[in-house]
Scaffold this motif. Sequence first.
Motif, mmCIF file in Angstrom:
data_model
loop_
_atom_site.group_PDB
_atom_site.id
_atom_site.type_symbol
_atom_site.label_atom_id
_atom_site.label_comp_id
_atom_site.label_asym_id
_atom_site.label_seq_id
_atom_site.Cartn_x
_atom_site.Cartn_y
_atom_site.Cartn_z
ATOM 1 N N TYR A 389 0.531 -1.129 -0.271
ATOM 2 C CA TYR A 389 -0.007 0.050 -0.030
ATOM 3 C C TYR A 389 1.361 0.737 -0.102
ATOM 4 O O TYR A 389 0.418 2.506 -0.152
ATOM 5 C CB TYR A 389 -0.364 0.079 1.275
ATOM 6 N N GLU A 390 2.199 0.812 0.370
ATOM 7 C CA GLU A 390 2.800 2.494 0.212
ATOM 8 C C GLU A 390 4.099 1.610 -0.116
ATOM 9 O O GLU A 390 4.416 1.075 -0.581
ATOM 10 C CB GLU A 390 2.945 2.728 2.023
ATOM 11 N N LEU A 391 4.740 2.717 -0.826
ATOM 12 C CA LEU A 391 5.946 3.142 -1.334
ATOM 13 C C LEU A 391 7.520 2.181 -1.231
ATOM 14 O O LEU A 391 8.135 1.587 -1.559
ATOM 15 C CB LEU A 391 6.869 4.188 -1.982
ATOM 16 N N GLU A 392 7.049 2.273 0.283
ATOM 17 C CA GLU A 392 8.533 1.760 0.895
ATOM 18 C C GLU A 392 8.124 -0.035 0.998
ATOM 19 O O GLU A 392 9.133 -0.601 1.026
ATOM 20 C CB GLU A 392 8.516 2.315 2.680
ATOM 21 N N GLU A 393 7.051 -0.745 1.163
ATOM 22 C CA GLU A 393 6.068 -1.246 1.763
ATOM 23 C C GLU A 393 6.937 -2.297 -0.003
ATOM 24 O O GLU A 393 7.085 -3.302 0.047
ATOM 25 C CB GLU A 393 5.335 -1.814 1.577
ATOM 26 N N ALA A 394 5.974 -1.476 -0.652
ATOM 27 C CA ALA A 394 6.417 -2.013 -2.246
ATOM 28 C C ALA A 394 7.899 -2.343 -2.483
ATOM 29 O O ALA A 394 7.812 -3.220 -3.448
ATOM 30 C CB ALA A 394 5.528 -1.053 -3.674
ATOM 31 N N MET A 395 9.247 -1.330 -2.463
ATOM 32 C CA MET A 395 10.047 -1.507 -2.702
ATOM 33 C C MET A 395 10.220 -2.438 -1.616
ATOM 34 O O MET A 395 11.955 -3.102 -2.071
ATOM 35 C CB MET A 395 11.277 -0.005 -2.363
ATOM 36 N N ALA A 396 10.258 -3.133 -0.431
ATOM 37 C CA ALA A 396 10.852 -4.076 0.155
ATOM 38 C C ALA A 396 10.483 -5.583 0.077
ATOM 39 O O ALA A 396 11.670 -6.445 -0.186
ATOM 40 C CB ALA A 396 10.463 -3.709 1.813
ATOM 41 N N LEU A 397 9.241 -5.700 -1.045
ATOM 42 C CA LEU A 397 8.731 -7.047 -1.287
ATOM 43 C C LEU A 397 9.518 -7.457 -3.026
ATOM 44 O O LEU A 397 9.709 -8.691 -3.604
ATOM 45 C CB LEU A 397 7.181 -6.721 -2.357
ATOM 46 N N LEU A 398 10.906 -6.445 -3.669
ATOM 47 C CA LEU A 398 11.434 -6.705 -4.692
ATOM 48 C C LEU A 398 12.225 -7.851 -5.105
ATOM 49 O O LEU A 398 12.215 -8.275 -5.724
ATOM 50 C CB LEU A 398 11.572 -5.074 -5.441
ATOM 51 N N ASP A 399 12.396 -7.799 -3.595
ATOM 52 C CA ASP A 399 13.696 -9.071 -2.781
ATOM 53 C C ASP A 399 13.095 -10.544 -3.269
ATOM 54 O O ASP A 399 13.859 -11.398 -3.271
ATOM 55 C CB ASP A 399 14.417 -8.921 -2.624
ATOM 56 N N ARG A 400 11.521 -10.861 -3.405
ATOM 57 C CA ARG A 400 11.111 -12.358 -3.971
ATOM 58 C C ARG A 400 11.409 -11.765 -5.265
ATOM 59 O O ARG A 400 11.107 -11.320 -6.084
ATOM 60 C CB ARG A 400 9.557 -11.705 -2.786
ATOM 61 N N PRO A 401 11.080 -13.206 -5.144
ATOM 62 C CA PRO A 401 10.294 -13.676 -6.649
ATOM 63 C C PRO A 401 9.384 -13.789 -7.011
ATOM 64 O O PRO A 401 8.314 -13.490 -6.780
ATOM 65 C CB PRO A 401 10.245 -15.660 -6.396
#
Length: 473
Positions: A389-401
Amino acid sequence: MTRQTAGPIPERRRLELALQAAGLGEFEWDMDRDLFVVSDRMAAITGLPPGEIPARGGEALDRYVHPEDLEIYRAARGDSLAAGDTYDVEFRQLRADDGRIVWMRSSGLMVPGPDGKPSCATGFVQDITARKLEEAQRHTLMAELDHRVKNVLAAVQALAVQTAKRTTSLESFLQNFGGRLKAMASANELLTAARWRGAAVDHLVAAELGALAPGQTVWNGPELFLTPRAANALSLALHELATNAVKFGALSMETGQVAVRWSRLANGGFELHWTESGGPTVAPPERRGFGSTLLDQVTGRELNGETLVEYRPAGVHARLSAGHAAVAPRPETVPKAPVARVVETVATSTGPTNLKGWRVLIVEDAVLLALELETGLSDAGATIVGPAYELEEAMALLDRPIDAAVLDANLNGRSVLPVAEALAARQIPFVFATGYGENGGAPGGFDAPVIRKPYDVTQVAAAVAELLRARAA
């Protein structure tokens, strides 16, 4: 020669420059002598004569205060005198030199004498007319926005009720209602881009037909702008005609054609002709749906004209005429016609979308929309990453497949482009699902599909599947 450098600015001069830069005019009220001392800067701001003027117990300037604000002004001064404290008051002033009404802010500090009682006051005045006008305009705009939002919600509610009354299944309702909602959104997007001054007919037609049956639709006519009310009415009418053409008319066959032409009328209005050809033989419908009712009863009235739909064997022909009240002056800001790759909110004809085994990242700040996306993509078989829901949340998920992503363009006022850039660097395809109008293509110039809100989640799933197929090819 030795170059001389300027010395430090004297304290008094520094204060004068600071007051000038801030647009302030200083004053002094000598209570012992019962005099106001008006500086040159205050005189320029208020229109009062500079120098010493009798204070008359502080009431000498009251006659220049707007009668409706006089009580507030006196109360602020009286409270300050009683407490021997500071005061800060905003009021309308009648300028002493020309009588103009201006907004003034006056701030002062009471200075006690040897007996502890106020003996003088010093402070400044400031012309705040520009700020007050801006606040008034903002208030007017907010009221207008509130009015428009309520009108839109009322129209959406009416569309939902009328569509529901004439459909027999949930699937049919969602398809018809979603399409009509999209037509309203397209018109509002064009109106917003033109600051609600008007929408061009060719842009309204392009928004409805531009991504529909390429090569089978043509339109032309003079530059013509409609009022917001007329633009919404025409957009809905075009959507109903286009939907019928796709389902039953010329656009249901590859040989079919739709031509839309419009012209100005001598009375200041305009006339638009919708002509279908090359499709199946047409017969009048056996049952009248809400689309027919909308065209027959709503469109003409909203356009201050009339609507005539003829079911000719060679193809449907519709004539929409509008009165002069439907036509708006050319707005100062004229948006360009959309050129982005737009996925239209119509039901797919290729069956359910299969996303089984694919991992899809959802980035959406509206919780209800995120839940709808999660449900729709999960139903298609996808494994959901997020939602973020937030930019930081999205960036933190980018290391997942991640195999693909659905991105809202704006996350609580912050751009999603950092996420898009990271995905593009990893060659992960993504779709923009946004309510923002982008006349120059996808946000950030990315070569990515753009799905406009309000959207049908099945179309989001179909767009993601198409990207994944293209990636695998």
